[in-house]
Design an enzyme around this catalytic site. Structure first.
Site, PDB file in Angstrom:
ATOM      1  N   ASN A   1       0.881  -1.174   0.000  1.00 38.11           N
ATOM      2  CA  ASN A   1       0.000   0.000   0.000  1.00 38.11           C
ATOM      3  C   ASN A   1       0.909   1.211   0.000  1.00 38.11           C
ATOM      4  OD1 ASN A   1      -1.828   2.045   0.432  1.00 38.11           O
ATOM      5  ND2 ASN A   1      -2.892   1.032   2.118  1.00 38.11           N
TER       6      ASN A   1
ATOM      7  N   ARG B   1      -2.512  -1.773  -3.680  1.00 41.43           N
ATOM      8  CA  ARG B   1      -3.694  -0.931  -3.551  1.00 41.43           C
ATOM      9  C   ARG B   1      -3.553   0.253  -4.504  1.00 41.43           C
ATOM     10  NH1 ARG B   1      -4.932   3.812   0.675  1.00 41.43           N
ATOM     11  NH2 ARG B   1      -7.148   4.065   0.280  1.00 41.43           N
TER      12      ARG B   1
ATOM     13  N   HIS C   1     -12.822   3.550  -0.485  1.00 40.24           N
ATOM     14  CA  HIS C   1     -12.828   2.581   0.617  1.00 40.24           C
ATOM     15  C   HIS C   1     -13.503   1.275   0.201  1.00 40.24           C
ATOM     16  CE1 HIS C   1     -12.626   6.153   3.665  1.00 40.24           C
ATOM     17  NE2 HIS C   1     -11.406   5.711   3.386  1.00 40.24           N
TER      18      HIS C   1
ATOM     19  N   ARG D   1     -11.267  16.772   6.201  1.00 40.36           N
ATOM     20  CA  ARG D   1     -12.085  17.084   5.026  1.00 40.36           C
ATOM     21  C   ARG D   1     -13.491  17.466   5.446  1.00 40.36           C
ATOM     22  NH1 ARG D   1     -10.685  11.374   2.447  1.00 40.36           N
ATOM     23  NH2 ARG D   1      -8.418  11.560   2.373  1.00 40.36           N
TER      24      ARG D   1
END
Length: 372
Positions: free
Chosen positions: A7, A64, A153, A214
């Protein structure tokens, strides 16, 4: 089958080595390219990782990749054409895809004979119906600029919804679940019979729930207003909404543990941030319940979802008439996969730790097996 999962982010690489279903090594290399004793670049970081691992019999490497756009709807064996396709998607994920690409390119150079597989965060959401994936803007503009709801996700929502069904002794194909991935980034997903039917993140990971830094959902006119009245540039507004909003914008910290501590101490800003955060979750739960028509479970996962009992309780408070309730004792006790709703609740409320790396390994394994 031995699988290495990578990842790769802009300044870090997480790794996990599997032998069958068993994790035999794991870790993270951080601060790539920073001063000090950190690796100079991704090649140095991956060389460091691989130099410390027993890679004998390695069957594949799973990577990923955050954004797969409209092109990549499933885990994909990586070749030059796939790398080019991921690079074309960088404008849609400028903070994520470049790091993912760096890891892929270096791993291909270091281990050119090992099959490598890209597993896309967006792929699980390619089952969204057109009415869920389409924004109500000029259709030609949307097509020309790839403006669609992609969602993110996906590996987490896929894994957690499947584990939830098993926890309840149900077939995933006959289970409707709302999964709530609550970490520094946060998203909700309505999973209908194992397929993503609605999700809160959109073109980018900015839309939807309130997150650590965010904003989540916001009136688009705020952008125009800030440009016209505050003279902020597009980059400054981008930074504001992605890096200086959410919890940190409301109360100065993005870690929910600190928010909870400050709230308990009487900090009004932290109390408001907590209330805004939980109200947004509740509104998505109600919306997705209506879309699904039948709801079997609501499942919390990721750092906040798995560990913040106060968030779970407050996010679902007042939904008892919909058959949704949290048992106070169960909610504050236990660990791992568990049900935290009262016995006999029409809708089970669950906690399921996510395992995105495990999901990437499983999808990588399936691609290699199909390849023969």
């Amino acid at each position: 089958m031995r699988i290495l999962v990578l990842n790769s982010g802009s300044s870090s690489v997480k790794f996990r080595l599997y032998d069958g279903d068993r994790v035999v090594d794991r870790g993270i290399v951080e601060r790539i390219g920073e001063p000090g004793d950190a690796p100079e670049d991704h090649e140095a970081a991956l060389a460091q990782i691989m130099g410390g691992l027993d890679l004998g019999g390695l069957a594949a490497i799973g990577h990923r990749v955050v954004h797969g756009g409209l092109r990549f709807a499933e885990p994909t064996l990586i070749d030059d054409e796939v790398v080019a396709g991921i690079r074309e998607l960088v404008p849609l994920a400028p903070l994520h895809n470049p790091g993912n690409l760096a890891g892929i390119e270096v791993a291909r150079r270091l281990l050119p004979d090992v099959p490598q597989v890209a597993v896309f965060d967006t792929a699980f959401h390619r089952t969204l119906p057109p009415e869920a994936a389409t924004y109500a803007i000029d259709a030609e503009v949307a097509r020309a600029n790839s403006i669609y709801r992609f969602g993110f996700h996906g590996t987490s929502h896929a894994y957690v919804s499947r584990r939830t069904a098993r926890l309840l002794g149900r077939d995933p194909a006959d289970t409707n679940t709302i999964t709530l991935h609550l970490g520094n980034g946060a998203s909700a997903c309505a999973v209908e019979g194992g397929r993503s039917a609605a999700t809160s993140m959109g073109l980018s990971p900015l839309e939807g729930l309130v997150m650590g830094t965010r904003s989540g959902d916001i009136d688009p006119a705020v952008v125009f207003h800030l440009r016209r009245t505050a003279g902020m540039s597009v980059d400054e507004i981008d930074d504001l909404l992605n890096q200086r909003s959410g919890l940190v914008g409301l109360c100065g910290v993005n870690d929910m543990r600190e928010v909870l501590a400050r709230r308990a101490a009487g900090d009004g800003a932290a109390a408001l941030a907590f209330a805004v955060y939980c109200r947004r979750i509740r509104s998505y739960v109600g919306s997705y319940y209506a879309l699904l028509g039948r709801l079997d479970a609501i499942t919390f996962t990721a750092g906040v979802g798995e560990n913040a009992a106060e968030v779970r309780a407050a996010a679902l408070d007042g939904l008892e008439r919909l058959g949704i309730a949290v048992d106070a004792g169960r909610n504050t006790a236990g660990s791992g996969e568990r049900v935290v709703s009262p016995d006999g609740s029409p809708v089970a409320v669950c906690v399921v730790p996510t395992d995105e790396e495990g999901e990437i390994a499983e999808q990588t394994r399936s691609v290699v097996a199909a390849r023969g």
